[in-house]
Scaffold this motif. Sequence first.
Motif, short mmCIF file in Angstrom:
data_model
loop_
_atom_site.label_atom_id
_atom_site.label_comp_id
_atom_site.label_asym_id
_atom_site.label_seq_id
_atom_site.Cartn_x
_atom_site.Cartn_y
_atom_site.Cartn_z
N ALA A 302 -25.63 -50.78 16.15
CA ALA A 302 -24.80 -50.85 14.82
C ALA A 302 -24.00 -51.88 14.95
O ALA A 302 -23.41 -52.37 13.83
CB ALA A 302 -24.14 -49.45 14.56
N ARG A 303 -23.51 -52.74 16.02
CA ARG A 303 -22.42 -53.54 15.87
C ARG A 303 -22.86 -54.90 15.27
O ARG A 303 -21.76 -55.33 14.52
CB ARG A 303 -22.20 -54.07 17.43
N GLN A 304 -24.11 -55.13 14.87
CA GLN A 304 -24.27 -56.18 14.13
C GLN A 304 -23.59 -56.00 12.45
O GLN A 304 -23.32 -56.95 11.85
CB GLN A 304 -25.65 -56.32 14.02
N PHE A 305 -23.62 -54.80 11.99
CA PHE A 305 -23.12 -54.55 10.84
C PHE A 305 -21.55 -54.21 10.66
O PHE A 305 -20.98 -54.72 9.88
CB PHE A 305 -23.54 -53.18 10.27
N GLY A 306 -20.86 -54.32 11.89
CA GLY A 306 -19.28 -54.13 11.69
C GLY A 306 -19.08 -53.11 10.60
O GLY A 306 -19.70 -52.06 10.56
N ARG A 307 -17.92 -53.49 10.23
CA ARG A 307 -17.28 -52.48 9.09
C ARG A 307 -17.67 -53.15 7.76
O ARG A 307 -16.65 -52.66 6.82
CB ARG A 307 -15.79 -52.09 9.40
N ARG A 308 -18.08 -54.40 7.71
CA ARG A 308 -18.44 -55.06 6.50
C ARG A 308 -18.99 -54.22 5.37
O ARG A 308 -19.75 -53.49 5.56
CB ARG A 308 -19.05 -56.25 6.76
N PRO A 309 -18.85 -54.36 4.15
CA PRO A 309 -19.29 -53.66 3.14
C PRO A 309 -20.89 -54.33 2.83
O PRO A 309 -20.97 -55.64 3.07
CB PRO A 309 -18.29 -54.09 1.60
N ALA A 310 -21.32 -53.70 2.19
CA ALA A 310 -22.72 -54.17 1.51
C ALA A 310 -22.43 -55.54 0.68
O ALA A 310 -21.48 -55.32 -0.06
CB ALA A 310 -23.66 -53.05 0.98
N GLU A 311 -23.38 -56.23 0.58
CA GLU A 311 -23.08 -57.58 -0.31
C GLU A 311 -22.70 -57.08 -1.71
O GLU A 311 -23.60 -56.30 -2.46
CB GLU A 311 -24.51 -58.52 -0.45
N GLY A 312 -21.86 -57.55 -2.38
CA GLY A 312 -21.30 -57.51 -3.49
C GLY A 312 -20.55 -56.04 -3.78
O GLY A 312 -20.25 -55.95 -5.17
N GLN A 313 -20.34 -55.55 -3.04
CA GLN A 313 -19.75 -54.10 -3.09
C GLN A 313 -18.28 -54.03 -2.19
O GLN A 313 -17.89 -54.72 -1.23
CB GLN A 313 -20.65 -53.00 -2.37
N ASP A 314 -17.54 -53.12 -2.83
CA ASP A 314 -16.14 -52.77 -1.99
C ASP A 314 -15.82 -51.27 -2.19
O ASP A 314 -15.29 -50.62 -2.94
CB ASP A 314 -15.03 -53.52 -3.09
N PRO A 315 -16.19 -51.00 -0.88
CA PRO A 315 -15.75 -49.31 -0.56
C PRO A 315 -14.49 -48.93 -0.74
O PRO A 315 -14.06 -47.94 -1.02
CB PRO A 315 -16.43 -49.17 0.96
N ALA A 316 -13.60 -50.08 -0.54
CA ALA A 316 -12.00 -49.48 -0.43
C ALA A 316 -11.53 -49.43 -2.09
O ALA A 316 -10.52 -48.99 -2.12
CB ALA A 316 -11.17 -50.89 0.16
N ARG A 317 -12.42 -49.79 -2.89
CA ARG A 317 -11.93 -49.70 -4.33
C ARG A 317 -12.67 -48.97 -5.30
O ARG A 317 -12.41 -48.28 -6.03
CB ARG A 317 -11.99 -51.24 -5.02
N ARG A 318 -14.35 -48.65 -4.68
CA ARG A 318 -15.15 -47.96 -5.60
C ARG A 318 -15.76 -46.96 -4.52
O ARG A 318 -16.43 -47.21 -3.60
CB ARG A 318 -16.14 -48.64 -6.38
N ILE A 319 -15.62 -45.39 -4.70
CA ILE A 319 -16.35 -44.52 -3.99
C ILE A 319 -17.76 -44.63 -3.88
O ILE A 319 -18.35 -44.19 -2.71
CB ILE A 319 -15.62 -43.49 -4.43
N GLY A 320 -18.29 -45.26 -4.91
CA GLY A 320 -19.75 -45.41 -4.93
C GLY A 320 -20.41 -46.44 -4.14
O GLY A 320 -21.53 -46.49 -3.67
N ASP A 321 -19.45 -47.30 -3.65
CA ASP A 321 -19.81 -48.61 -2.96
C ASP A 321 -20.27 -48.26 -1.54
O ASP A 321 -19.59 -47.37 -1.02
CB ASP A 321 -18.88 -49.78 -3.12
#
Length: 434
Positions: A302-321
């Motif tokens: 899983a390290r390849q993903f890190g904590r980055r968001p999915a492309e075009g999404q922002d989990p810190a701002r939108r709960i559905g992202d």
Amino acid sequence: MLRRALIRAALAPAAIRGVLDGAARRAGLAAGLSGALAAPAIAQAPTQAPTQPPVQTAPSGTAAPEDGLVEKKVFETQGFRTRGGATIPTVRLGYQTMGQLNAAGDNAVLICHFFSANSHAFGRYAAGEAPGYWDAIIGPGKAIDTGRFFVVSSDTLVNINPRDARTTTTGPATVNPQTGRPWGMEFPVIAMRDFVEAQKLLLDSLGVKRLALVAGPSNGALNTIEWACAYPEMIERAMPVIGAGEFDAWMIGWLDVWESPIRLDPNWRGGDYYGVGREAPLRGLAEALKIVSLHARDRGWARQFGRRPAEGQDPARRIGDRFAVEKWLEDTATARARTADANSFLYMVRANQLFLNEYPSSEAALANSKARWLVAASLGDRVFPIEYNHELVAMLRRAGRPVEFVELRGDLGHLEGVAGMAQAAGPIGRFLAG
């Protein structure tokens, strides 16, 4: 080149085309035990079983072609009696072979597949396609040398992939000839021992008298152990990989977690979803496959993903992202669900839970074995933690059986026993040479 071949092999039953580099290897293996990365969508057949290849009456074996191509064949038997006492009118199993069976019928090797795979353990079905999941160790001149051995790999009963054109199985999605409709949850309960009995009929039809080796990863490891206990006089060597000698309450509970999303999907309808106008429980099946996908991996993957968001999404701002790892698991499992069957998943779970269920204990079952053993386990395994394998080795030693142990290392967790088998090629070759 070898590692790239292993990546493609681990993604059976569907093929992953193209050249993958080291990073893509780790990303691609998220399909692993839950199936292929980008399997094509296949429409649900509402009232009929999928079209299967015709039964082939092929010779017992042929030498491996230079290009490594193998042919998928179909075995059929009538009036199969389950260990639970039910009768299935017709059983069909897909299988493939490589190598030549000798006159004595005693140089055969049986490969048993993992939970979501099929018989494609080695070779290619067509030029340019991905090889089978254990192609790194099976073939001419490899650890399991098809110049010496006649290697057979078969689909199991209740295989989870009945809508995959290259899987032939009999299970809940198969049409019941008495009703003209798929069996659904009226299909008889299948135990791991039933896998063995169906495979035994296949081997009998091929002229196999004795197995020089029976081997397989995960579900295939359980299948291997069941064989060694059920037919001790027939088995010379056994090689369970990423398995366990006991399916205890903790593992039974984990597999209940695996299957729970299917039962909670309203489209499941108690397993009665094959009719015209009804939707398959794809959401529940995808969630189940997502659980299996993550459970079958270690943190290193899983390290390849890190904590980055999915492309075009922002989990810190939108709960559905979503985070990147969440999106990857979601997309992979959703694609994979379109080629699988929810009821078959439930039946495969139950077959695993009924491992060695006919014996008073695992110790009693393993005491029957007369085989030599090679047990291979992954240090980072989260499905069958390595202590399960240590316990298996200890039980075999208490039973007086010769046993060797190989530890697989890498960042793939449980999946090292599928994609990381090249590291065990030396011990396997020496095991078979003895």
